[in-house]
Design a protein around this motif. Structure first.
Motif, PDB file in Angstrom:
ATOM      1  N   GLU A  93       0.801  -1.221   0.149  1.00 36.55           N
ATOM      2  CA  GLU A  93      -0.028  -0.081   0.093  1.00 36.55           C
ATOM      3  C   GLU A  93       0.778   1.165  -0.054  1.00 36.55           C
ATOM      4  O   GLU A  93       0.660   2.197  -0.892  1.00 36.55           O
ATOM      5  CB  GLU A  93      -0.877  -0.052   1.195  1.00 36.55           C
ATOM      6  CG  GLU A  93      -2.032  -1.088   1.233  1.00 36.55           C
ATOM      7  CD  GLU A  93      -2.521  -1.095   2.535  1.00 36.55           C
ATOM      8  OE1 GLU A  93      -3.985  -1.530   2.688  1.00 36.55           O
ATOM      9  OE2 GLU A  93      -2.242  -0.889   3.556  1.00 36.55           O
ATOM     10  N   TYR A  97       0.830   4.146  -3.032  1.00 39.90           N
ATOM     11  CA  TYR A  97       0.660   5.385  -2.368  1.00 39.90           C
ATOM     12  C   TYR A  97       1.679   6.574  -3.270  1.00 39.90           C
ATOM     13  O   TYR A  97       1.351   7.211  -3.818  1.00 39.90           O
ATOM     14  CB  TYR A  97       0.381   5.409  -0.913  1.00 39.90           C
ATOM     15  CG  TYR A  97       0.009   6.778  -0.607  1.00 39.90           C
ATOM     16  CD1 TYR A  97      -0.721   7.808  -1.323  1.00 39.90           C
ATOM     17  CD2 TYR A  97       0.554   7.177   0.615  1.00 39.90           C
ATOM     18  CE1 TYR A  97      -1.030   9.011  -0.716  1.00 39.90           C
ATOM     19  CE2 TYR A  97       0.370   8.736   0.990  1.00 39.90           C
ATOM     20  CZ  TYR A  97      -0.558   9.405   0.359  1.00 39.90           C
ATOM     21  OH  TYR A  97      -0.802  10.829   0.763  1.00 39.90           O
ATOM     22  N   MET A  98       2.839   5.852  -2.756  1.00 43.13           N
ATOM     23  CA  MET A  98       4.064   6.734  -3.394  1.00 43.13           C
ATOM     24  C   MET A  98       4.047   6.865  -5.042  1.00 43.13           C
ATOM     25  O   MET A  98       4.533   7.682  -5.532  1.00 43.13           O
ATOM     26  CB  MET A  98       5.336   6.168  -2.728  1.00 43.13           C
ATOM     27  CG  MET A  98       5.567   6.177  -1.459  1.00 43.13           C
ATOM     28  SD  MET A  98       5.832   8.093  -0.969  1.00 43.13           S
ATOM     29  CE  MET A  98       4.329   8.272   0.357  1.00 43.13           C
ATOM     30  N   ARG A 100       1.403   6.703  -6.759  1.00 41.51           N
ATOM     31  CA  ARG A 100       0.458   7.410  -7.249  1.00 41.51           C
ATOM     32  C   ARG A 100       0.901   9.007  -7.043  1.00 41.51           C
ATOM     33  O   ARG A 100       0.336   9.924  -7.746  1.00 41.51           O
ATOM     34  CB  ARG A 100      -0.711   6.968  -6.405  1.00 41.51           C
ATOM     35  CG  ARG A 100      -1.306   5.619  -6.876  1.00 41.51           C
ATOM     36  CD  ARG A 100      -2.811   5.428  -6.823  1.00 41.51           C
ATOM     37  NE  ARG A 100      -3.489   6.168  -7.414  1.00 41.51           N
ATOM     38  CZ  ARG A 100      -4.615   6.775  -7.019  1.00 41.51           C
ATOM     39  NH1 ARG A 100      -5.008   6.813  -5.874  1.00 41.51           N
ATOM     40  NH2 ARG A 100      -5.449   7.695  -7.842  1.00 41.51           N
ATOM     41  N   LEU A 101       1.491   9.012  -5.884  1.00 39.69           N
ATOM     42  CA  LEU A 101       1.889  10.419  -5.822  1.00 39.69           C
ATOM     43  C   LEU A 101       2.983  10.891  -6.904  1.00 39.69           C
ATOM     44  O   LEU A 101       3.150  12.023  -7.186  1.00 39.69           O
ATOM     45  CB  LEU A 101       2.834  10.728  -4.300  1.00 39.69           C
ATOM     46  CG  LEU A 101       1.762  10.787  -3.129  1.00 39.69           C
ATOM     47  CD1 LEU A 101       2.735  10.941  -1.870  1.00 39.69           C
ATOM     48  CD2 LEU A 101       0.791  11.918  -3.206  1.00 39.69           C
ATOM     49  N   ASN A 102       3.421  10.140  -7.358  1.00 40.70           N
ATOM     50  CA  ASN A 102       4.587  10.350  -8.482  1.00 40.70           C
ATOM     51  C   ASN A 102       3.830  10.536  -9.768  1.00 40.70           C
ATOM     52  O   ASN A 102       4.563  11.119 -10.756  1.00 40.70           O
ATOM     53  CB  ASN A 102       5.604   9.206  -8.813  1.00 40.70           C
ATOM     54  CG  ASN A 102       6.768   9.442  -8.030  1.00 40.70           C
ATOM     55  OD1 ASN A 102       7.343  10.494  -7.892  1.00 40.70           O
ATOM     56  ND2 ASN A 102       7.169   8.498  -7.105  1.00 40.70           N
TER      57      ASN A 102
END
Lengths: 306, 297
Positions: A93, A97-98, A100-102
């Protein structure tokens, strides 16, 4: 492939200097960023990753300014030294998340997260909460978030801290691989042999200043005020020492603790070594071992920092 | 230049628009919060007023069901009248739950990131400080909007279903009133909780201070009034003290928005100005804090 350029970069914290007038170009391959604690390594990383602006100077990635330019941040991967994990999230997860932040879409983020967990050896622990991870596993996850979006430039701040021996080998191999691929990789450490395992190209920081950069033995050759130390082991110690002492290039000569060991200091290795070779050949002096003892990273570091 | 292997790898997929970067942070916060059983219980309790209001809507649409209570039909219709005041009463009751929701979601929103130094991870990604704060604010505000505006609109829908008066769904003034009052409640709570979260690293301390700032002014003012009010103002209390407490500001503005008699003497515009100033001041502190935070660490 990417090139990061720093021009006269300085950063202060009030009256304390973080980085002082650093000018350099980071090119593809692995560069070791060395310096004692408080040398300015982490500050330099923060400037390089756009986390804070330089007070003076300019940092660019392929000509584009890094500060306040998030559009190019997906080309950068940063593994900070600080412990910064969400304990409740699983490794999978967290990496999703990281990713998607990228800027990856959900499907790609999930796929890349799983692939990356494999790369850092955490496939089996992928769905366990990070709170249950060991320090080494957390370090691997943190490493994973920096590489998963396949950036052009990678910054690793103390990547080995907390890793077990196997984890260290894996990390060294991983960093080697990225360097060989042509990624621009900068790895910091205050532990010299860690850097030596990864690269012989270094940048040496102390008190915020860039003291030296380049290949280790080339830097050593540039440190003229420190005589080069040569160690010779021979069965004809007296005959060799009597002849060598006549060389004007020799500064000091002494017997070592080991049997037949001779320790020589010279200011002019360039003329000393040809003369020594001629002497050995002409006088037929048997040599068992010969080495320079202070052109390794440790010595360079000590000469420049201390 | 060394010869590199031919395996240089790039991410070949598409990068999402950066304009939506904040949604990733918001969605993650919303999902994470939903996993918390205690928080789900709070939401369930916050839904109790909705259920009661829905029951009232149903009864109002089916007066024949309560004929056996032998209350005059006119009296019943007055009690169960569905008008703007009905929605205001519902939203007023939700203030309490908004407070708890903001407390739970907001207290740890930034403080946890500061404590774990996760801000470094966020800001080294292609997101700005604004994206970060906006994403966190959206997460804190989301559940508050659900239990205020979201459920109020759901009540409008139920009313339309029960009365089969679909035109009531297009009551634009009521929609605007619900929207305005929900924002009067949600925005200050969201900004206040985020600002405290950015200022204080301990989630618990942040929650305690948030609660104190919310409740203490009313308690202090009422005590002060009880002790000295008569001596200070005699019988004509100008009620300027109503500007000093968030619940009082809400009461005055809520009454103004829904056309109810104002509970306090000063014009509601003063209350609006104070609320706007409060939000602006908190937003400024939050901005300064996030700009400065984590650059040294």
């Amino acid at each position: 492939m990417a090139e990061v350029s720093l021009q006269n970069v300085s950063k202060w914290y009030g009256e304390v200097i973080g980085v002082s007038d650093v000018t350099t170009v980071l090119r593809p391959g692995v560069t070791g960023l060395l310096g004692p604690n408080g040398a300015g390594k982490t500050t330099l990383f923060k400037v390089l990753t756009g986390l804070m602006p330089p007070d003076t100077g300019r940092v660019t990635l392929d000509g584009a300014p890094i500060w306040n330019n998030p559009a190019i941040y997906h080309r950068i991967g940063f593994c900070p030294s600080a412990e910064n994990m969400y304990e409740q999230l699983t490794g999978f997860e967290f990496l999703t998340y990281m990713a998607r932040l990228n800027g990856m879409n959900d499907a790609d983020a999930r796929e890349r997260a799983m692939t990356t967990l494999g790369e850092v050896g955490l496939t089996e622990a992928a769905h366990k909460p990070i709170g249950a991870y060991s320090k080494g596993m957390r370090q691997r996850v943190k490493l994973g978030q920096s590489i998963q979006h396949q950036p052009d430039v990678l910054y690793f701040d103390e990547p080995m801290s907390g890793l077990d021996p196997l984890g260290r080998i894996d990390t060294v191999n991983l960093i080697h691989r990225y360097g060989k691929e042509g990624k621009t990789v900068v790895v910091s450490s205050h532990i010299l042999h860690e850097i030596e395992e990864m690269t012989n190209t270094i940048m040496l920081l102390n008190n915020g200043m860039l003291l030296a950069e380049g290949v280790v033995h080339e830097i050593r050759e540039l440190i003229e005020e420190q005589p080069r130390q040569v160690r010779i082991v021979t069965r004809e110690l007296k005959r060799l020492s009597n002849r060598i002492i006549e060389f004007p290039e020799v500064k000091t000569i002494r017997f070592g603790e080991e049997e037949g060991e001779l320790l020589i200091q010279t200011h002019s290795p360039d003329s000393f070594f040809p003369k020594l070779t001629n002497l050995i050949l002409e006088d037929e002096i048997p040599i068992d071992e010969m080495s320079t003892t202070d052109d390794d990273l440790q010595s360079v570091f000590e000469y420049l920092v201390k | 230049m060394p010869v590199y292997t031919q395996t240089y790898r790039h991410y070949t997929g598409e990068w999402r628009s950066r304009a939506l970067a904040w949604t990733v942070i918001a969605a993650n916060g919303i999902k994470k919060r939903w996993r918390n059983k205690g928080f789900r219980l709070i939401l369930f309790l916050a839904g109790a007023m909705f259920l009661a209001s829905a029951a009232r809507l149903y009864l109002a649409a089916n007066l024949d069901l309560i004929e056996f209570f032998e209350i005059p039909t006119r009296r019943i219709s007055e009690i169960l009248a569905i008008n703007d005041q009905f929605y205001y009463q519902y939203l007023e009751a939700q203030q309490f739950w908004c407070f708890f929701t903001a407390l739970i979601c907001g207290a740890g929103a930034i403080s946890t990131d500061r404590k774990t130094k996760a801000l470094i991870l966020y800001l080294s990604k292609p997101i700005t400080r604004f994206d970060y704060v906006f994403g966190k604010a959206a997460h804190v505000a989301f559940y508050q909007y659900i239990i205020t505006m979201g459920l109020a609109f759901a009540l409008m829908l139920l009313n339309a279903i029960f009365t089969e008066n679909w035109m009531s769904l297009f009551n634009l003034p009521l929609i605007l009133r619900i929207f305005a009052y929900s924002n009067v409640v949600v925005l200050p709570l969201t900004i206040l909780s985020l600002t405290l979260s950015a200022l204080i690293r301990s989630r618990e301390m942040c929650a305690a201070l948030f609660a104190a700032l919310f409740w203490l002014p009313s308690v202090i003012i009422q005590s002060f009034r009880g002790l000295l009010g008569r001596w200070l103002w005699g019988s004509s209390d100008p009620e300027w003290w109503s500007l000093c407490s968030l619940p009082n500001l809400w009461d005055q503005l809520g009454s103004a928005i829904f056309g109810q008699p104002l509970p306090f003497a000063p014009h509601w515009i003063y209350h609006l100005a104070v609320l706007a100033l409060f939000c602006a001041a908190m937003a400024f502190v939050l901005h300064q804090r996030i700009e400065a935070v984590e650059v040294v660490g």
